[in-house]
Design a protein around this motif. Structure first.
Motif, PDB file in Angstrom:
ATOM      1  N   ASP A 270      15.298   4.263 -32.362  1.00  0.00           N
ATOM      2  CA  ASP A 270      14.525   3.049 -32.142  1.00  0.00           C
ATOM      3  C   ASP A 270      15.401   1.941 -31.557  1.00  0.00           C
ATOM      4  N   GLY A 271      14.932   1.293 -30.510  1.00  0.00           N
ATOM      5  CA  GLY A 271      15.652   0.209 -29.871  1.00  0.00           C
ATOM      6  C   GLY A 271      16.582   0.638 -28.758  1.00  0.00           C
ATOM      7  N   GLN A 272      16.761   1.934 -28.562  1.00  0.00           N
ATOM      8  CA  GLN A 272      17.691   2.431 -27.557  1.00  0.00           C
ATOM      9  C   GLN A 272      17.116   2.308 -26.154  1.00  0.00           C
ATOM     10  N   LYS A 273      17.966   1.881 -25.215  1.00  0.00           N
ATOM     11  CA  LYS A 273      17.597   1.835 -23.807  1.00  0.00           C
ATOM     12  C   LYS A 273      18.410   2.871 -23.046  1.00  0.00           C
ATOM     13  N   VAL A 274      17.740   3.629 -22.188  1.00  0.00           N
ATOM     14  CA  VAL A 274      18.387   4.729 -21.481  1.00  0.00           C
ATOM     15  C   VAL A 274      18.004   4.676 -20.003  1.00  0.00           C
ATOM     16  N   THR A 275      18.983   4.964 -19.143  1.00  0.00           N
ATOM     17  CA  THR A 275      18.728   5.136 -17.713  1.00  0.00           C
ATOM     18  C   THR A 275      18.750   6.631 -17.398  1.00  0.00           C
ATOM     19  N   VAL A 276      17.622   7.144 -16.878  1.00  0.00           N
ATOM     20  CA  VAL A 276      17.524   8.555 -16.485  1.00  0.00           C
ATOM     21  C   VAL A 276      17.966   8.673 -15.027  1.00  0.00           C
ATOM     22  N   LEU A 277      18.989   9.507 -14.770  1.00  0.00           N
ATOM     23  CA  LEU A 277      19.515   9.725 -13.427  1.00  0.00           C
ATOM     24  C   LEU A 277      18.978  11.047 -12.888  1.00  0.00           C
ATOM     25  N   PHE A 278      18.326  11.033 -11.743  1.00  0.00           N
ATOM     26  CA  PHE A 278      17.765  12.247 -11.134  1.00  0.00           C
ATOM     27  C   PHE A 278      18.802  12.842 -10.180  1.00  0.00           C
ATOM     28  N   ALA A 279      19.286  14.053 -10.535  1.00  0.00           N
ATOM     29  CA  ALA A 279      20.289  14.735  -9.705  1.00  0.00           C
ATOM     30  C   ALA A 279      19.755  16.040  -9.123  1.00  0.00           C
ATOM     31  N   HIS A 280      18.418  16.237  -9.178  1.00  0.00           N
ATOM     32  CA  HIS A 280      17.773  17.431  -8.615  1.00  0.00           C
ATOM     33  C   HIS A 280      16.451  16.990  -7.990  1.00  0.00           C
ATOM     34  N   ALA A 281      16.132  17.544  -6.868  1.00  0.00           N
ATOM     35  CA  ALA A 281      14.941  17.119  -6.118  1.00  0.00           C
ATOM     36  C   ALA A 281      13.650  17.362  -6.879  1.00  0.00           C
ATOM     37  N   SER A 282      13.619  18.364  -7.748  1.00  0.00           N
ATOM     38  CA  SER A 282      12.384  18.713  -8.459  1.00  0.00           C
ATOM     39  C   SER A 282      12.349  18.197  -9.889  1.00  0.00           C
ATOM     40  N   ALA A 283      13.399  17.529 -10.351  1.00  0.00           N
ATOM     41  CA  ALA A 283      13.423  17.011 -11.723  1.00  0.00           C
ATOM     42  C   ALA A 283      12.286  16.027 -11.933  1.00  0.00           C
ATOM     43  N   THR A 284      11.565  16.188 -13.061  1.00  0.00           N
ATOM     44  CA  THR A 284      10.375  15.385 -13.335  1.00  0.00           C
ATOM     45  C   THR A 284      10.342  14.975 -14.809  1.00  0.00           C
ATOM     46  N   VAL A 285       9.944  13.733 -15.055  1.00  0.00           N
ATOM     47  CA  VAL A 285       9.736  13.259 -16.424  1.00  0.00           C
ATOM     48  C   VAL A 285       8.236  13.175 -16.662  1.00  0.00           C
ATOM     49  N   GLN A 286       7.787  13.842 -17.744  1.00  0.00           N
ATOM     50  CA  GLN A 286       6.353  13.922 -18.029  1.00  0.00           C
ATOM     51  C   GLN A 286       5.857  12.663 -18.743  1.00  0.00           C
ATOM     52  N   ASN A 287       4.654  12.231 -18.399  1.00  0.00           N
ATOM     53  CA  ASN A 287       3.972  11.170 -19.132  1.00  0.00           C
ATOM     54  C   ASN A 287       3.165  11.825 -20.250  1.00  0.00           C
ATOM     55  N   ASN A 288       3.447  11.462 -21.510  1.00  0.00           N
ATOM     56  CA  ASN A 288       2.724  12.063 -22.639  1.00  0.00           C
ATOM     57  C   ASN A 288       2.700  11.095 -23.815  1.00  0.00           C
ATOM     58  N   LYS A 289       2.420  11.587 -25.020  1.00  0.00           N
ATOM     59  CA  LYS A 289       2.302  10.723 -26.186  1.00  0.00           C
ATOM     60  C   LYS A 289       3.631  10.058 -26.574  1.00  0.00           C
ATOM     61  N   SER A 290       4.747  10.717 -26.269  1.00  0.00           N
ATOM     62  CA  SER A 290       6.051  10.168 -26.649  1.00  0.00           C
ATOM     63  C   SER A 290       6.794   9.540 -25.478  1.00  0.00           C
ATOM     64  N   ILE A 291       6.237   9.712 -24.249  1.00  0.00           N
ATOM     65  CA  ILE A 291       6.852   9.108 -23.062  1.00  0.00           C
ATOM     66  C   ILE A 291       5.754   8.416 -22.260  1.00  0.00           C
ATOM     67  N   LYS A 292       5.754   7.088 -22.290  1.00  0.00           N
ATOM     68  CA  LYS A 292       4.708   6.328 -21.605  1.00  0.00           C
ATOM     69  C   LYS A 292       5.256   5.782 -20.288  1.00  0.00           C
ATOM     70  N   LEU A 293       4.721   6.345 -19.157  1.00  0.00           N
ATOM     71  CA  LEU A 293       5.213   5.959 -17.840  1.00  0.00           C
ATOM     72  C   LEU A 293       4.208   5.098 -17.093  1.00  0.00           C
ATOM     73  N   GLN A 294       4.676   4.438 -16.058  1.00  0.00           N
ATOM     74  CA  GLN A 294       3.846   3.555 -15.242  1.00  0.00           C
ATOM     75  C   GLN A 294       2.668   4.319 -14.640  1.00  0.00           C
ATOM     76  N   GLY A 295       1.460   3.766 -14.822  1.00  0.00           N
ATOM     77  CA  GLY A 295       0.260   4.371 -14.267  1.00  0.00           C
ATOM     78  C   GLY A 295      -0.193   5.607 -15.019  1.00  0.00           C
ATOM     79  N   GLY A 296       0.492   5.970 -16.107  1.00  0.00           N
ATOM     80  CA  GLY A 296       0.109   7.143 -16.902  1.00  0.00           C
ATOM     81  C   GLY A 296       0.336   8.451 -16.179  1.00  0.00           C
ATOM     82  N   LYS A 297       1.267   8.487 -15.236  1.00  0.00           N
ATOM     83  CA  LYS A 297       1.515   9.692 -14.452  1.00  0.00           C
ATOM     84  C   LYS A 297       2.969  10.145 -14.573  1.00  0.00           C
TER      85      LYS A 297
END
Length: 325
Positions: A270-297
């Motif tokens: 709780d309270g942690q801030k993280v920067t996700v670095l994309f080092a692969h063209a197909s790497a994807t972060v999913q929008n779900n119940k535990s990860i809330k992304l912009q636009g829900g996508k």
């Protein structure tokens, strides 16, 4: 009154007293020394041969149980001319000044700076300590609008102005030997706790009920005898490499996605801030119940893109993103 006082002082200097086994004796052959060019007045004892010293006693008439005993004063103004305002430094004994009878109830020997009259308005002069006629200042006692302050160092008190309860200020480094404590007393005065350095050059903090750490008024850490509670994320400048569907951000402030996996969960606190670095063209972060992304996508960043997220009560929320491919 001033003339009488001047006469008494003159007589004392001309006929000093020495107290011995047979009682006080007038030493008429002690020598007065004056130097008009340097404006000093001296007294040399020419009778006593036990050492080279000259002693000057200010004696009360009898045992003092209330009021003043011996007193010596140095003035910063021509007091004998009767000014309405003056400054003086007094060294004197008082048995019960303002009700203060001392720690042992036997009175107090005072070193006292005083100002009097409208010119100084009770702004007393400092009592300073130094060497070589003030070239090297060791410290001073000062009377400020909020009370007395003892300053170790050359300058006038400055930090003390930030808090009216500060009674001591150190200008410079303050050092302690190993196994010497800085200690505080418990509220009831029955126990001590504090900080020390031990023989292994380790810093030890000894407390009674625990330790609380604040940053700019915000509680960051709270501990007691059973647990240590980090109120915010405990992170380092560390990059965790991720090659599975679960990204582990524990103890890190960056995670690096090196494969084309779909990230469905991210470990953190709780309270942690993280920067996700994309080092692969197909790497994807999913929008779900535990990860809330912009636009829900889902976010497929592409190489060199970044995603900044924060953990709030177990759920990661997107703060910002940057597409750099």
């Amino acid at each position: 009154m001033i003339k009488k006082l001047t006469l008494v002082i003159a007589l004392l200097l001309a006929f000093p007293l020495m107290v011995n086994a047979s009682g006080p004796q007038m030493l008429l052959n002690s020598k007065m020394i004056t130097s008009p060019e340097n404006s000093y007045l001296g007294l040399e004892n020419t009778l006593y041969s036990g050492d080279n010293g000259t002693r000057f006693y200010l004696l009360p008439k009898d045992r003092v149980t209330t009021g003043i005993g011996g007193a010596f004063k140095v003035f910063g103004d021509a007091y004998h001319k009767g000014p309405s305002s003056y400054r003086d430094l007094g060294i004197y004994f008082h048995a019960d000044q303002n009700g203060d009878k001392g720690t042992n109830g036997n009175g107090v020997f005072w070193i006292n700076s005083k100002s009097h009259g409208p010119l100084y308005n009770e702004k007393a002069s400092d009592i300073a300590f130094g060497f070589q006629d003030g070239r090297f200042v060791a410290g001073r006692y000062s009377l400020t609008s909020s009370g007395t302050v003892f300053t170790i160092g050359k300058g006038n008190p400055t930090v003390a102005k930030l808090n009216p309860n500060i009674r001591a200020e150190v200008q410079g480094n303050l050092a302690f030997r190993n196994n010497d404590y800085i200690q505080w007393a418990s509220v009831d005065g029955s126990r001590l706790f504090g900080i020390t350095g031990d023989e292994k050059n380790k810093l030890k903090i000894s407390s009674i009920n625990g330790l609380s750490y604040f940053n700019n008024g915000v509680l960051m850490l709270d501990s007691d005898a059973t647990k240590t509670d980090f109120k915010h994320a405990l992170v380092t400048s560390k990059v965790n490499t991720v090659a599975t569907a679960t990204a582990d951000a524990t103890g890190a402030n960056r995670v690096k996605l090196t494969t084309g996996n779909l990230i469905t969960s991210i470990k953190g606190v709780d309270g942690q801030k993280v920067t996700v670095l994309f080092a692969h063209a197909s790497a994807t972060v999913q929008n779900n119940k535990s990860i809330k992304l912009q636009g829900g996508k889902n976010f497929k960043g592409g190489v060199s893109s970044t995603l900044v997220i924060e953990n709030i009560e177990g759920v990661w929320y997107e703060l910002s993103r940057s597409i750099n491919n």
